[in-house]
Write a protein that holds these residues in place. Structure first.
Motif, mmCIF file in Angstrom:
data_model
loop_
_atom_site.group_PDB
_atom_site.id
_atom_site.type_symbol
_atom_site.label_atom_id
_atom_site.label_comp_id
_atom_site.label_asym_id
_atom_site.label_seq_id
_atom_site.Cartn_x
_atom_site.Cartn_y
_atom_site.Cartn_z
ATOM 1 N N HIS A 37 1.003 -1.298 -0.087
ATOM 2 C CA HIS A 37 -0.110 -0.181 -0.081
ATOM 3 C C HIS A 37 0.941 1.225 -0.144
ATOM 4 O O HIS A 37 0.582 2.245 -0.637
ATOM 5 C CB HIS A 37 -0.871 0.074 1.198
ATOM 6 N N LEU A 38 1.934 1.274 0.849
ATOM 7 C CA LEU A 38 2.762 2.422 0.946
ATOM 8 C C LEU A 38 3.354 2.565 -0.557
ATOM 9 O O LEU A 38 3.669 3.673 -1.018
ATOM 10 C CB LEU A 38 4.086 2.187 2.018
ATOM 11 N N GLY A 41 1.087 3.937 -2.968
ATOM 12 C CA GLY A 41 0.635 5.337 -2.908
ATOM 13 C C GLY A 41 1.647 6.308 -3.243
ATOM 14 O O GLY A 41 1.311 7.460 -3.834
ATOM 15 N N LEU A 45 1.302 8.909 -6.238
ATOM 16 C CA LEU A 45 1.509 10.382 -5.925
ATOM 17 C C LEU A 45 2.507 10.952 -6.674
ATOM 18 O O LEU A 45 2.207 12.335 -7.347
ATOM 19 C CB LEU A 45 1.627 10.531 -4.502
ATOM 20 N N ALA A 99 3.346 8.630 6.405
ATOM 21 C CA ALA A 99 2.839 7.414 5.722
ATOM 22 C C ALA A 99 3.915 6.251 6.008
ATOM 23 O O ALA A 99 3.633 5.063 6.297
ATOM 24 C CB ALA A 99 2.461 7.587 4.444
ATOM 25 N N THR A 103 3.550 2.899 8.322
ATOM 26 C CA THR A 103 3.579 1.798 8.006
ATOM 27 C C THR A 103 4.458 0.992 8.799
ATOM 28 O O THR A 103 4.230 -0.271 9.154
ATOM 29 C CB THR A 103 4.021 1.796 6.426
#
Length: 330
Positions: A37-38, A41, A45, A99, A103
């Motif tokens: 997910h990190l 993301g 971005l 983030a 994590t």
């Protein structure tokens, strides 16, 4: 949770639960999912930022040409645009940092982990030590880590020589193994399968040949495996294997390797008590067969130059018998 994939390693070992080669974008455990997910993301971005920069650049070039022909200036607007870009950059970097921090917190090792396993990196193989309920080591294996599905597993990571890095992308993030220091890593598999990992820190000549297999099993299968691994090696029934045991104990092999239940108690090399039950030998270099065992014993330096196993002079009969003995150690 996505369905497990099945792949084939170059050694011929069937690898399920992953794509056949390790990938952080193919997660099957909670820690790996958080990392994915990190990654996704940050990539998304970054892609949006790149597109915005390209759009702003195109607009600036277009208006710049118009300004040249009309004699206009845009110093004020340019200052505002640069200031806004700087503020946005600061906000984005701060967001990514936050983030990443959360994590890291989410994949921390809980104190209540069901299983604790010590993994000690060597040049160039993985020593895996299983302990009993009281923390006392009960048996060792090499280059394979068996874990129960659906349970948190705490890996206690150590190094015997140089800095290594443990990485099984489908199950967890990377963690360094530093001499003189112990680091922890949370491992959790939600699906049964064989997950390939790799040393991710350059550690010498055979760094690329330092793979590790994590075999996730149902808790009942894991319990049976633990019971079988705790047992001493069985006495060989086959005549060739029995002759191989005698040759093994008479040669320098017994000074470097342990085979529980025999006089071989060496600690320099991997514990060979149940080597015949392992998927691969030489840290993923070869599939475990009698032929590959014989090839490795005959000339380990040709197959994996620089490793610490010397070539032991053997007759062809001794080589055949010792490889039969190794293959019988299930």
């Amino acid at each position: 949770m996505r369905a497990p994939r099945i792949g084939l390693l170059s050694t011929g070992v069937l690898v399920s639960g992953c794509s056949g080669s390790q990938s952080a974008l193919n997660p099957y455990g909670a820690p790996a999912i958080h990392v994915e997910h990190l990654i996704v993301g940050i990539v998304v971005l970054s892609g949006v930022i790149w597109l915005l920069v390209m759009v702003m650049l195109a607009l600036a070039l277009r208006r710049g040409r118009r300004a040249e022909t009309e004699g206009q200036t845009f110093e004020g607007r340019l200052t505002m645009a640069v200031s806004a870009a700087v503020a946005l950059t600061v906000a984005i970097i701060a967001g990514m940092t936050i983030a990443s921090f959360y994590t890291t917190r989410s994949i921390g090792v809980p104190q209540s982990a069901a299983v604790t396993i010590t993994v000690r990196a060597q040049q160039w193989w993985w020593q895996v030590i299983y302990a009993g309920s009281d923390g006392t080591p009960t048996f060792q294996t090499a280059n394979e880590i068996h874990i129960p599905v659906g349970q948190d597993v705490r890996l206690q990571l150590e190094s015997a020589d140089v800095v290594h890095s443990f990485w099984v992308p489908s199950l967890a993030g990377k963690q360094d193994l530093v001499p003189g220091r112990s680091n922890d890593l949370l491992l959790r598999a939600e699906k049964p399968g064989i997950y390939r990992g790799q040393c991710a820190e350059f550690c010498g000549l055979q760094h690329s040949h330092m793979a590790v297999m994590v075999i996730a099993e149902a808790p009942s299968d894991y319990a049976r495996w633990i019971t079988s691994q705790r047992a001493d090696a069985m006495m060989p029934a086959d005549p060739d294997a029995a002759s191989g045991q005698a040759a093994f104990l008479a040669k320098p092999c017994a000074a470097c390797h342990t085979i529980r239940g025999t006089q071989a108690t060496g600690t320099t090399g991997p514990d060979l008590t149940h080597i015949g039950s392992r998927q691969t030998i030489a840290a993923g270099l070869l599939e475990t067969t009698r032929g590959s065992l014989a090839a490795w014993i005959a000339d380990p330096q040709t197959l994996k130059p620089g490793n610490n196993m010397p070539m032991v002079p053997l007759t062809s009969i001794e080589l055949q018998n010792i490889s039969a003995y190794m293959d019988s150690l299930k």
